[in-house]
Enzyme design. Structure first.
Site, mmCIF file in Angstrom:
data_model
loop_
_atom_site.group_PDB
_atom_site.id
_atom_site.type_symbol
_atom_site.label_atom_id
_atom_site.label_comp_id
_atom_site.label_asym_id
_atom_site.label_seq_id
_atom_site.Cartn_x
_atom_site.Cartn_y
_atom_site.Cartn_z
ATOM 1 N N TYR A 68 -82.968 -2.846 -7.471
ATOM 2 C CA TYR A 68 -84.299 -2.263 -7.327
ATOM 3 C C TYR A 68 -84.583 -1.229 -8.405
ATOM 4 C CZ TYR A 68 -83.879 -4.381 -2.781
ATOM 5 O OH TYR A 68 -83.693 -5.267 -1.784
ATOM 6 N N TYR A 82 -70.893 -7.587 5.647
ATOM 7 C CA TYR A 82 -70.843 -6.714 4.468
ATOM 8 C C TYR A 82 -69.876 -5.576 4.756
ATOM 9 C CZ TYR A 82 -71.930 -3.418 0.813
ATOM 10 O OH TYR A 82 -71.817 -2.554 -0.255
ATOM 11 N N ASP A 103 -65.195 -2.552 11.702
ATOM 12 C CA ASP A 103 -65.864 -1.765 10.670
ATOM 13 C C ASP A 103 -67.105 -1.100 11.272
ATOM 14 O OD1 ASP A 103 -67.326 -0.762 8.576
ATOM 15 O OD2 ASP A 103 -67.237 -2.576 7.345
ATOM 16 N N LYS A 113 -70.506 6.645 6.176
ATOM 17 C CA LYS A 113 -71.947 6.829 6.379
ATOM 18 C C LYS A 113 -72.286 8.036 7.268
ATOM 19 C CE LYS A 113 -73.780 2.620 4.717
ATOM 20 N NZ LYS A 113 -73.208 1.270 4.754
#
Ligand SMILES: *Cc1c(COP(=O)(O)O)cnc(C)c1O
Length: 420
Positions: free
Chosen positions: A16, A142, A234, A263
């Site tokens: 992007y 992912y 995960d 995160k």
């Protein structure tokens, strides 16, 4: 800042930002759910800045904890030395995880937390003289962008340049009541040589906010356990409240062997990764023989400031106010979901915890490189909302501090953009 940007040095090499059509927007300040740009705009951060800023931006409680820690002990080698924030965080976190999680391994980010988990599971068998080399992973998963993490993630255009160098993985379907028996048959075939299964529990984030049921996942996990296949859960994206419970693990009837976090771990303020495991795994490494050690260490392992941020973030997350917010976001999402169900341009509206997602339906095939992605992204930006559709999947991952009226505004704007 424009002049600085025009030097073209500090742009992320992400599709992007790399494409000519989108110049990065200079952000000078964050506060709660908002980001403020240099040209005086304010944007609602509906992606929690890539899913990390769970308490919004510039949280003063976390800032104070980091400041105090910086003034006390900013960094210390985490080999032969330890420190209070690391010990306290380990203790606090393990208390909140399934009881079998007994040991903590610190690293820098989600990808490294995954690398560590994979190495733990492969070396577990190796150290016991019965190495197993196969790894199972979910299709459309992912797990990060380093080589091990890429290997166990869905392959596509983003991994194509490296495909020769990625290790072999057996990809299985995320569980549904329809495919479970078939998947089990496939797993049984490889069981004797399979070290572990890695999966994103309940929500596959980057794959398009794909959701599966806790019952089906628990069923699959129990099956793998019965065959001696280690389970790597995960929780890098779903951990710390995202699915409505503190961890996805809280909704499952089987506890995994290894868990990965990043995160939301530090409330999105510091880069930090954690891999936890059972005592059984730890014991296979705990030895006077040097070659049994897990030779993996990053310079910033167990960063004291990262640990301090994580401790502060956890405290906020566990507060009654924050828990109430999680509940209220879910309820608001649920009411909006009712409206989405009736919308002709929308398919598969789905909701779990604070994550709301749906497909913007066109004649074109769904997918990450869907041509409407840029259109949708820009339309929301024009309305001062940061949403980054995954292809034609539109999703909301708001910071937990978002207010009711802010959510209402976003819902209204979604309907407006869809009707364009
Ligand atoms: C983002 C993510 C990762 C990778 O984390 P990074 O900190 O970006 O390396 C791993 N697993 C899941 C489920 C993720 O969403």
């Amino acid at each position: 800042m424009r002049q600085l940007i025009e030097r073209d040095l500090a742009v992320n090499w992400h599709p992007y930002s790399q494409m000519k059509l989108s110049q990065p927007i200079p952000i000078i300040k964050g506060e709660g759910a908002y980001l403020f740009s240099e040209d005086g705009q304010k944007y609602l951060d509906m992606v929690s800045s890539w899913w990390v800023s769970i308490h919004g931006h510039a949280n003063s409680t976390i800032a104070r904890a980091v400041f105090n820690q910086l003034n006390t002990l900013e960094q210390v080698i985490f080999a032969g030395f330890t420190h209070e924030p690391a010990i306290l965080l380990s203790e606090r976190l393990l208390n909140l995880l399934p009881g079998n999680q007994q040991k903590v391994f610190y690293s820098d980010n989600g990808s490294t937390a995954v690398e560590v988990a994979l190495k733990m599971c492969l070396q577990f068998g190796h150290n016991q003289g019965r190495a197993k080399h196969k790894i199972l992973a979910f299709k459309e998963g992912y797990h990060g962008d380093t080589f091990g993490a890429m290997s166990v993630s869905e392959r596509g255009q983003w991994t194509a340049p490296f495909s020769e160098k990625l290790f072999d993985v057996i990809f299985i379907d995320p569980p549904t009541s329809l495919n479970l028996e078939q998947t089990k048959a496939l797993i049984r075939e490889h069981a004797a040589e399979t070290a572990c299964l890695i999966y994103e529990p309940l929500i596959q984030g980057a794959g398009g906010m794909l959701m599966h049921s806790a019952e089906d996942l628990s069923d699959l996990m129990a099956f793998c356990r019965s065959l001696g296949i280690l389970l790597i859960q995960d929780e890098v994206f779903v951990g710390f409240g995202r699915t409505g419970t503190l961890f996805a693990a809280d909704q499952l009837s089987i506890a995994p062997d290894v868990m990965c976090f990043s995160k939301g771990l530090t409330g999105g303020t510091m880069a930090m990764g954690i891999t936890t495991c059972t005592d059984e795994i730890y014991q296979a490494f705990y030895s006077d023989e040097k070659q049994k050690a897990l030779f993996h260490g990053h310079s910033f392992t167990a960063s004291p400031i990262g640990c301090a941020a994580a401790l502060a973030s956890l405290e906020i997350l566990l507060s009654a106010d924050c828990q109430q917010q999680l509940d209220s976001i879910h309820k608001k999402h649920l009411a909006f979901l009712g409206k989405l169900m009736l919308h002709p341009k929308i398919q598969q509206p789905r909701l779990m915890g604070t994550v709301l997602a749906f497909e913007y339906h066109t004649a074109e095939q769904d997918g990450y490189f869907h041509s409407r992605q840029e259109f949708l992204y820009q339309e929301f930006l024009k309305r001062n909302i940061i949403m980054r559709p995954l292809g034609n999947t539109i999703y909301l991952v708001p910071p937990y501090c978002i207010k009711e009226e802010e959510l209402e505004y976003v819902y209204d704007m979604i309907l407006e953009v869809l009707d364009r």
